[in-house]
Design an enzyme around this catalytic site. Structure first.
Site, PDB file in Angstrom:
ATOM      1  N   HIS A   1      38.778  26.421  52.314  1.00  0.00           N
ATOM      2  CA  HIS A   1      39.959  25.766  52.930  1.00  0.00           C
ATOM      3  C   HIS A   1      40.725  24.773  52.100  1.00  0.00           C
ATOM      4  O   HIS A   1      42.047  25.052  52.331  1.00  0.00           O
ATOM      5  CB  HIS A   1      39.500  24.848  54.063  1.00  0.00           C
ATOM      6  CG  HIS A   1      40.381  24.484  55.154  1.00  0.00           C
ATOM      7  ND1 HIS A   1      41.114  25.332  56.213  1.00  0.00           N
ATOM      8  CD2 HIS A   1      40.835  23.262  55.312  1.00  0.00           C
ATOM      9  CE1 HIS A   1      42.021  24.812  56.687  1.00  0.00           C
ATOM     10  NE2 HIS A   1      41.813  23.496  56.338  1.00  0.00           N
TER      11      HIS A   1
ATOM     12  N   GLN B   1      42.091  11.930  63.211  1.00  0.00           N
ATOM     13  CA  GLN B   1      43.498  12.194  63.095  1.00  0.00           C
ATOM     14  C   GLN B   1      44.202  11.027  62.984  1.00  0.00           C
ATOM     15  O   GLN B   1      43.897   9.783  63.010  1.00  0.00           O
ATOM     16  CB  GLN B   1      43.815  12.973  64.374  1.00  0.00           C
ATOM     17  CG  GLN B   1      43.152  14.237  64.677  1.00  0.00           C
ATOM     18  CD  GLN B   1      43.678  15.280  63.754  1.00  0.00           C
ATOM     19  OE1 GLN B   1      44.568  15.825  63.817  1.00  0.00           O
ATOM     20  NE2 GLN B   1      43.009  15.506  62.764  1.00  0.00           N
TER      21      GLN B   1
ATOM     22  N   HIS C   1      44.761  26.578  62.471  1.00  0.00           N
ATOM     23  CA  HIS C   1      43.478  25.692  63.146  1.00  0.00           C
ATOM     24  C   HIS C   1      42.582  26.632  64.080  1.00  0.00           C
ATOM     25  O   HIS C   1      42.430  26.518  65.166  1.00  0.00           O
ATOM     26  CB  HIS C   1      44.278  24.617  64.248  1.00  0.00           C
ATOM     27  CG  HIS C   1      43.682  23.271  63.477  1.00  0.00           C
ATOM     28  ND1 HIS C   1      42.883  22.349  64.504  1.00  0.00           N
ATOM     29  CD2 HIS C   1      43.180  22.864  62.213  1.00  0.00           C
ATOM     30  CE1 HIS C   1      42.800  21.315  63.811  1.00  0.00           C
ATOM     31  NE2 HIS C   1      42.631  21.644  62.462  1.00  0.00           N
TER      32      HIS C   1
ATOM     33  N   LYS D   1      56.401  24.142  57.245  1.00  0.00           N
ATOM     34  CA  LYS D   1      55.068  24.882  56.766  1.00  0.00           C
ATOM     35  C   LYS D   1      54.488  25.240  58.012  1.00  0.00           C
ATOM     36  O   LYS D   1      54.683  24.695  59.130  1.00  0.00           O
ATOM     37  CB  LYS D   1      54.072  23.789  55.917  1.00  0.00           C
ATOM     38  CG  LYS D   1      52.937  24.232  55.521  1.00  0.00           C
ATOM     39  CD  LYS D   1      51.946  23.178  54.837  1.00  0.00           C
ATOM     40  CE  LYS D   1      50.872  23.595  54.101  1.00  0.00           C
ATOM     41  NZ  LYS D   1      49.802  22.619  53.759  1.00  0.00           N
TER      42      LYS D   1
ATOM     43  N   ASN E   1      49.316  28.855  53.889  1.00  0.00           N
ATOM     44  CA  ASN E   1      47.919  28.342  53.976  1.00  0.00           C
ATOM     45  C   ASN E   1      47.334  29.717  54.088  1.00  0.00           C
ATOM     46  O   ASN E   1      47.476  30.872  54.658  1.00  0.00           O
ATOM     47  CB  ASN E   1      47.775  27.541  55.417  1.00  0.00           C
ATOM     48  CG  ASN E   1      46.370  27.462  55.759  1.00  0.00           C
ATOM     49  OD1 ASN E   1      45.969  27.873  56.990  1.00  0.00           O
ATOM     50  ND2 ASN E   1      45.529  26.731  55.060  1.00  0.00           N
TER      51      ASN E   1
END
Length: 762
Positions: free
Chosen positions: A47, A323, A93, A89, A547
């Site tokens: 990741h 977060q 998730h 971007k 990503n």
């Protein structure tokens, strides 16, 4: 402070291979301790390190005249003129959204918003690309009632999570896509996108510059949520996946709104040297990446980190993915200024370290040195694998059974009227208003084209400009031919922008694949990159951010190769943008481009002929796109829009020409004219092909009869054919002299609009 002993079991739990562990020992000159192993595990995870994809990603075009910030920062940035830029971007998730749909999707939105405003840009638009399994059980597929119910639960949770976070934060969610296939039954894809606007001279970067500058932690307090989230996103799932709920973060959109305003105010103060979002791998990745970009070292003192739980260890604080947190390098002597700004917004802001000479990351806790690692070894020396690749067609004994078997398949209905209705109710084609109506798409009053169009549009206030954007993917095409499928996906994204008047500018992507440890997956990934490269070069749309999401599989069942393309376009004059939907009774309907036999990997093949994607891989052939023709069609459409000669434009993609015409009717239901009379006359193609073929490089346009000659002159040598006119309240399509479709538009619209809710049993 005692740390757990490193055992082979602990190494395996951290996703570190034996060879990688030997490499870590060589780098450190000793055995790493438990905290250091945790840092290596997240920084070297798939990741964070892109260890299986970096060798291929380097082939993508990333530069161009309009590119201000290429890949490598939190978000890419392109110039849109007069000193204005947009940062955007898309990120995945997927794994968290499978485990906990609501929070997984919500925190995906939160993370992508922070990536954008970390650049100094105010977010003005969000979108999402969602892929789910089938909503109904089917004995011919792998979807039983239990799985179908789980898919419905995931969809509802994901949509609620996206709506909750975006609506509360105050960013309009203006578009996206929702796709269904059994390959996503236990592997939903949730790709979140955001775009923000920033002045070129106000862009910020994630660099820990200036030896002696203080390192500040700002935002929410640190908890134990999200620990090993990056590692979890770098592994496939099994039956125990739902036990991983503690690795899913919990978001607070109201707090993120405060963080946005505080960060933008702090940036304007001039007291910030560098800033970075604490996203995947939390404090670890943000500190390491900032130091690496600046070529400096860092010392962090974890006693000062704001914590919402007691007795947290250094390991937990470093790996937490709580977060709404940011890491800031302040200009020396101005830290108190920043503390006052963040405190005004009821946010924590504390100094937790400093920038130092050298390249070491040193972590202190309770007066002890808990970790001491070289920054560059955590980043540049991360494993880089050129994994084995194998074209599956070369090893599967059956091989392709060919197109002839496809042509012999009996459809579920011979009635083309009924076939059109079946397509309009198909999950991938039917209206998604149930989804996007849960999103606030008008907040901040910039939205010029609403969800449901080919592309969405936001105005750039105080200018005449607007920005168009869309998200597109086609796992079905890419499963059959990943290179051609990728080219088709990029082309469709560009075409969708063109259909609202946007000149394609740049691309962001989210590449969703199964395990890279399987040679056929890596072959598909490499082919996808080559297809994207070829198409992006043709359209002059460099890839400025993105990503890679691997390991999207459960118990060995992986998703289709699903590259999601986020394309952004520029509209120089917002008054010239156009939308789909018939506008005037009597308008001429025409098509730019040509129709070929492209049925065998279509929605018609799945919905009316009953093929699964796995069957299509054996018998199907994706459309072969001529990129030069595609560019000519797009340039012609932009010319017609710029000269204000057409009243509507609409891409013909999923479902083919008949579906596109029906969608044009639906979009015009509030106007006087909503029906159409169409004549299709290609003696080389049967009625089914002319109606439902998914040939690329086609755009439906409408214009007044008075402008017909001007349109024909402007079109030049681009393939162009008048096929009918806007008329009445019925859709009538004659093919090769015979009536093929004759239905009331209101009846077609009814089944199209309500299909998804019926499948969800709402």
């Amino acid at each position: 402070m005692n740390q757990p002993e490193i055992t082979p079991e602990i190494i395996e739990e951290h996703g570190i291979s034996p060879d990688e562990y030997e490499r870590i020992k060589e780098i450190m000159g000793r055995e790493p301790n438990f905290t250091e192993l945790g840092v290596f595990s997240v920084m070297w995870s798939e990741h964070c390190s892109y260890k299986s994809s970096r060798v291929h990603l380097s082939r993508l075009p990333t530069t161009g005249e309009q590119v201000i910030v290429p890949p490598g920062e939190n978000a890419g940035v392109v110039d849109i003129g007069d000193g204005w830029c947009v940062a955007f971007k898309v990120e995945s998730h997927n794994h968290p959204s499978f485990i906990e749909p609501f929070q997984g999707a919500a925190t995906g939105v939160g993370g992508i918003l922070r990536d954008v405003f970390t650049m100094g840009a105010r977010p003005i638009a969000a979108m999402n690309s969602l892929h789910f399994g089938h909503l109904n059980s089917d004995e011919n597929r792998s979807t039983n009632e239990k799985v179908a119910n789980r898919n419905k639960s995931i969809l509802k949770g994901v949509v609620e999570g996206i709506a909750h976070y975006g609506n509360c934060f105050g960013v309009p969610t203006i578009g996206g896509e929702v796709d269904f296939d059994e390959a996503y039954n236990l592997n939903p894809l949730v790709n979140a996108y955001a775009l923000g606007i920033v002045r070129e001279d106000q862009i910020f970067f994630g660099k820990a510059s200036g030896v002696g500058n203080p390192v500040m932690y700002v935002g929410a307090k640190t908890g134990r949520d999200g620990i090993h989230g990056a590692t979890m996103a770098s592994a496939e799932f099994d039956d125990e996946a739902l036990e991983k709920r503690p690795t899913v973060q919990v978001g607070d959109p109201f707090l993120e709104k405060l963080l946005l305003e505080a960060c933008l105010e702090a940036m304007r103060s001039g007291a910030i040297e560098g800033i970075q979002d604490m996203g995947a791998a939390g404090l670890t990745s943000s500190s390491v990446e900032m130091a690496d970009r600046a070529g400096t070292g860092l010392e962090l003192y974890l006693d000062d980190v704001p914590q919402r739980e007691t007795n947290m260890t250094a390991y937990e604080m470093l790996l937490s993915e709580s977060q709404e947190r940011m890491l800031i390098v302040a200009k020396s002597g101005r830290e108190n200024e920043l503390v006052e700004i963040f405190n005004k917004w009821d946010l924590d802001a504390v100094v937790i370290g400093k920038v130092v000479e050298g390249n070491r990351l040193k972590i202190f806790h309770h007066g002890e040195l808990m970790a001491d690692m070289p920054v560059d070894k955590l980043t540049e020396s991360a494993p880089k694998y050129n994994r084995p690749m194998q074209n599956p067609a070369e090893v599967e004994e059956s091989g392709s059974r060919g197109i002839e078997e496809f042509k012999d398949r009996r459809p579920k209905t011979e009635d083309l009227n009924q076939a059109l209705k079946m397509l309009l109710t198909a999950p991938n084609i039917c209206s998604k208003h149930f989804v996007y109506e849960q999103y606030d798409h008008m907040v901040r009053t910039n939205t010029a084209v609403l969800p449901g169009a080919d592309a969405s549009v936001v105005r750039v206030k105080e200018t005449r400009r607007a920005v168009s954007m869309c998200l597109d993917s086609n796992g079905r095409f890419c499963a059959v031919n990943p290179k051609e499928g990728a080219k088709l996906t990029v082309a469709e994204a560009a075409r969708n922008n063109v259909c609202v008047g946007g000149k394609p500018l740049a691309v962001t992507n989210c590449l969703n694949f199964a395990s890279p440890e399987r040679p056929k997956i890596m072959w598909a990934f490499s082919e996808t990159i080559d297809g994207m490269k070829e198409a992006c070069e043709m359209f002059s749309t460099p890839v400025i951010s993105g990503n890679v999401s691997f390991y999207n599989e459960t118990d060995g069942d992986g998703v289709l190769p699903t590259p999601t393309i986020g394309m952004v376009g520029l509209i120089e004059d917002v008054h010239k943008l156009i939308t789909q939907g018939f506008k005037n009774e009597g308008d001429i309907i025409a098509i730019l481009g040509t129709t070929n036999y492209d049925l065998s990997v279509s929605e018609y093949a799945q919905t009316v002929l009953g093929y699964t994607v796995n069957e299509l891989i054996e018998v199907g052939e994706v459309p072969k796109i001529d990129l030069n023709l595609e560019k000519k069609v797009q340039d012609t459409c932009l010319k017609l829009i710029d000269e204000q000669l057409i009243n509507s434009a609409h891409d013909t993609a999923e479902g083919g020409l008949a579906v596109a015409i029906a969608e044009q009717c639906f979009a015009s239901l509030n106007n006087k004219a909503d029906g159409a009379e169409i004549e299709l006359n290609d003696g080389n193609l049967d009625a089914t092909t002319q109606l439902f073929s998914e040939s690329p490089s086609r755009i439906l346009i409408t214009f007044t009869e008075e402008d017909s000659e001007k349109v024909k002159e402007a079109v030049g040598d681009c393939p162009f054919e008048i096929i009918g006119k806007v008329a009445g309240e019925e859709l009538k399509i004659n093919v090769n002299g015979k009536n093929a479709v004759n239905s009331k538009v209101s009846e077609l619209q009814e089944v199209w609009k309500n299909s998804l809710e019926k499948q969800l049993e709402i």
